[in-house]
Design a protein around this motif. Structure first.
Motif, PDB file in Angstrom:
ATOM      1  N   PRO A 109       0.832  -1.216   0.000  1.00 48.53           N
ATOM      2  CA  PRO A 109       0.000   0.000   0.000  1.00 48.53           C
ATOM      3  C   PRO A 109       0.862   1.259   0.000  1.00 48.53           C
ATOM      4  CG  PRO A 109       0.066  -0.983   2.196  1.00 48.53           C
ATOM      5  CD  PRO A 109       0.765  -1.949   1.279  1.00 48.53           C
ATOM      6  N   PRO A 110       0.400   2.314  -0.682  1.00 49.45           N
ATOM      7  CA  PRO A 110       1.139   3.588  -0.659  1.00 49.45           C
ATOM      8  C   PRO A 110       1.195   4.143   0.760  1.00 49.45           C
ATOM      9  CG  PRO A 110      -0.536   3.562  -2.399  1.00 49.45           C
ATOM     10  CD  PRO A 110      -0.793   2.367  -1.535  1.00 49.45           C
ATOM     11  N   ALA A 111       2.243   4.870   1.045  1.00 45.34           N
ATOM     12  CA  ALA A 111       2.405   5.464   2.373  1.00 45.34           C
ATOM     13  C   ALA A 111       1.275   6.450   2.656  1.00 45.34           C
ATOM     14  CB  ALA A 111       3.753   6.171   2.460  1.00 45.34           C
ATOM     15  N   GLY A 112       0.708   6.345   3.861  1.00 42.65           N
ATOM     16  CA  GLY A 112      -0.335   7.267   4.284  1.00 42.65           C
ATOM     17  C   GLY A 112      -1.729   6.912   3.819  1.00 42.65           C
ATOM     18  N   SER A 113      -1.894   5.808   3.079  1.00 44.50           N
ATOM     19  CA  SER A 113      -3.217   5.435   2.588  1.00 44.50           C
ATOM     20  C   SER A 113      -3.966   4.627   3.644  1.00 44.50           C
ATOM     21  CB  SER A 113      -3.104   4.602   1.306  1.00 44.50           C
ATOM     22  OG  SER A 113      -2.388   3.401   1.549  1.00 44.50           O
ATOM     23  N   ASP A 114      -5.294   4.567   3.500  1.00 43.21           N
ATOM     24  CA  ASP A 114      -6.118   3.764   4.402  1.00 43.21           C
ATOM     25  C   ASP A 114      -5.901   2.292   4.075  1.00 43.21           C
ATOM     26  OD1 ASP A 114      -8.013   2.627   6.025  1.00 43.21           O
ATOM     27  OD2 ASP A 114      -9.728   3.261   4.815  1.00 43.21           O
ATOM     28  N   THR A 115      -5.403   1.542   5.033  1.00 40.00           N
ATOM     29  CA  THR A 115      -5.089   0.136   4.784  1.00 40.00           C
ATOM     30  C   THR A 115      -6.072  -0.809   5.467  1.00 40.00           C
ATOM     31  OG1 THR A 115      -3.594   0.030   6.702  1.00 40.00           O
ATOM     32  CG2 THR A 115      -2.633   0.684   4.579  1.00 40.00           C
TER      33      THR A 115
ATOM     34  N   ALA B 116      -4.790  -3.796   3.439  1.00 41.63           N
ATOM     35  CA  ALA B 116      -4.086  -3.627   2.173  1.00 41.63           C
ATOM     36  C   ALA B 116      -2.697  -4.255   2.256  1.00 41.63           C
ATOM     37  CB  ALA B 116      -3.966  -2.145   1.844  1.00 41.63           C
ATOM     38  N   GLY B 117      -2.341  -4.984   1.221  1.00 45.78           N
ATOM     39  CA  GLY B 117      -1.018  -5.594   1.152  1.00 45.78           C
ATOM     40  C   GLY B 117      -0.794  -6.754   2.088  1.00 45.78           C
ATOM     41  N   ARG B 118      -1.870  -7.306   2.660  1.00 45.46           N
ATOM     42  CA  ARG B 118      -1.697  -8.382   3.636  1.00 45.46           C
ATOM     43  C   ARG B 118      -0.946  -9.572   3.045  1.00 45.46           C
ATOM     44  NH1 ARG B 118      -6.146 -11.034   7.614  1.00 45.46           N
ATOM     45  NH2 ARG B 118      -5.593  -9.141   8.724  1.00 45.46           N
ATOM     46  N   TYR B 119      -1.188  -9.873   1.774  1.00 51.90           N
ATOM     47  CA  TYR B 119      -0.585 -11.060   1.175  1.00 51.90           C
ATOM     48  C   TYR B 119       0.593 -10.731   0.267  1.00 51.90           C
ATOM     49  CZ  TYR B 119      -4.737 -13.316   2.987  1.00 51.90           C
ATOM     50  OH  TYR B 119      -5.721 -13.780   3.819  1.00 51.90           O
ATOM     51  N   HIS B 120       1.138  -9.531   0.386  1.00 55.37           N
ATOM     52  CA  HIS B 120       2.272  -9.155  -0.458  1.00 55.37           C
ATOM     53  C   HIS B 120       3.477 -10.070  -0.202  1.00 55.37           C
ATOM     54  CE1 HIS B 120       5.125  -6.709  -2.680  1.00 55.37           C
ATOM     55  NE2 HIS B 120       5.883  -6.639  -1.609  1.00 55.37           N
ATOM     56  N   GLU B 121       3.896 -10.145   1.039  1.00 54.57           N
ATOM     57  CA  GLU B 121       5.062 -10.958   1.374  1.00 54.57           C
ATOM     58  C   GLU B 121       4.752 -12.447   1.262  1.00 54.57           C
ATOM     59  OE1 GLU B 121       8.872 -11.827   2.043  1.00 54.57           O
ATOM     60  OE2 GLU B 121       8.029  -9.815   1.754  1.00 54.57           O
ATOM     61  N   VAL B 122       3.543 -12.841   1.696  1.00 51.86           N
ATOM     62  CA  VAL B 122       3.145 -14.247   1.598  1.00 51.86           C
ATOM     63  C   VAL B 122       3.143 -14.700   0.140  1.00 51.86           C
ATOM     64  CG1 VAL B 122       1.262 -15.879   1.966  1.00 51.86           C
ATOM     65  CG2 VAL B 122       1.794 -14.174   3.719  1.00 51.86           C
ATOM     66  N   GLY B 123       2.676 -13.823  -0.741  1.00 54.67           N
ATOM     67  CA  GLY B 123       2.660 -14.154  -2.160  1.00 54.67           C
ATOM     68  C   GLY B 123       4.052 -14.413  -2.699  1.00 54.67           C
TER      69      GLY B 123
END
Length: 272
Positions: free
Chosen positions: A106-112, A154-161
């Motif tokens: 997720p971009p910095a400062g965005s609602d995650t 947001a981005g929860r599965y980025h590293e897992v992926g």
């Protein structure tokens, strides 16, 4: 020594095969953006998904014009749109947004905390169908997950992926290399072949279990969403799980065929 090496390599290949199939499916059908879209896009034909988005579009139009009474008037046009061929292309865009939310950083400062889908294009298409000369600039966002820290961040599965992708490639490479070497070293290749077939069957069973676990876990993630969004999420989740289960049946059948081939080969060599 030759028999020992063959046995050891067979065990290694079997373990790698069991891991390879479900991890490759997750990599190709969920982690990969194009595969994710291909997996979820058929849900555009689901009536529950169509009706939910038609209602969201009608409500959004009413909100934009500031007159709540317009929603029942617009909804027939929205339903006609969601049942048309044009809807699928826009649905692909929405599905792509879902994938980006789950797997991109997720971009910095965005609602995650709340997954929101931009349906501006859908709203504008419906407005155009009503004959009104207007266009909404948007964005018109529809929440699909819970808020306040619940649901899918947001981005929860980025590293897992990334980890699953590495595991999929590694297990596939090990399965191929160990399987080929086991057959080369084996004194009774038909026996090794049969055991590799057993591993394929076990991998299919394991993948089926992964589909059930994935389905239950994903539904729990969206439990905090409002009812309509939760139901649509469940339809999408079940569709993805069904895709894996259907493929598991095919792979399991192939494994059974390999086992039978190995047994026939062993019996034939025994007669000789």
């Amino acid at each position: 020594m030759r028999t020992f090496l063959s046995g050891l390599l067979t065990v290694v290949a079997m373990v790698a095969i069991v891991v390879a199939f479900p991890s490759l499916w997750v990599k190709e059908r969920l982690v990969d953006s194009e595969g994710f879209v291909a997996t979820i896009t058929p849900m555009a034909q689901n009536e529950q998904v169509q009706d939910y988005l038609a209602g969201q579009i009608a409500d959004s139009v009413a909100e934009e014009v500031g007159i709540a009474a317009t929603a029942p008037v617009v909804e027939p046009a929205a339903r006609a749109y969601t049942h048309s061929d044009a809807f699928e292309a826009d649905f692909v865009d929405v599905v792509s947004q879902q994938h980006a939310w789950l797997f991109d950083e997720p971009p910095a400062g965005s609602d995650t905390t709340t997954m929101q889908l931009d349906i501006t294009d859908m709203v504008n298409r419906v407005i155009a169908q009503t004959g009104v000369d207007a266009r909404v600039s948007g964005p018109i966002l529809v929440p699909l997950s819970g808020s306040g820290g619940a649901g899918l961040e947001a981005g929860r599965y980025h590293e897992v992926g990334r980890q699953i992708t590495a595991m999929a490639y590694a297990s596939l490479a090990v399965a191929i290399a160990a399987g080929v070497l086991a057959l080369l070293f084996a004194r009774r290749r038909s026996v090794v072949l049969a055991w590799l077939g057993v591993a394929v069957v076990v991998s299919a069973v394991f993948a089926w279990a992964v589909a059930l676990f994935f389905s239950d876990r994903a539904k729990a993630e969206v439990e905090a969403a409002e009812e309509g969004g939760r139901e649509v999420s469940a339809v999408i989740i079940d569709g993805a799980a069904s895709d894996l289960q259907d493929l598991a049946l095919v792979v399991g059948g192939i494994g059974v065929g390999v086992v039978i081939l190995g047994v026939i080969g062993r019996l034939a060599s025994g007669r000789r």
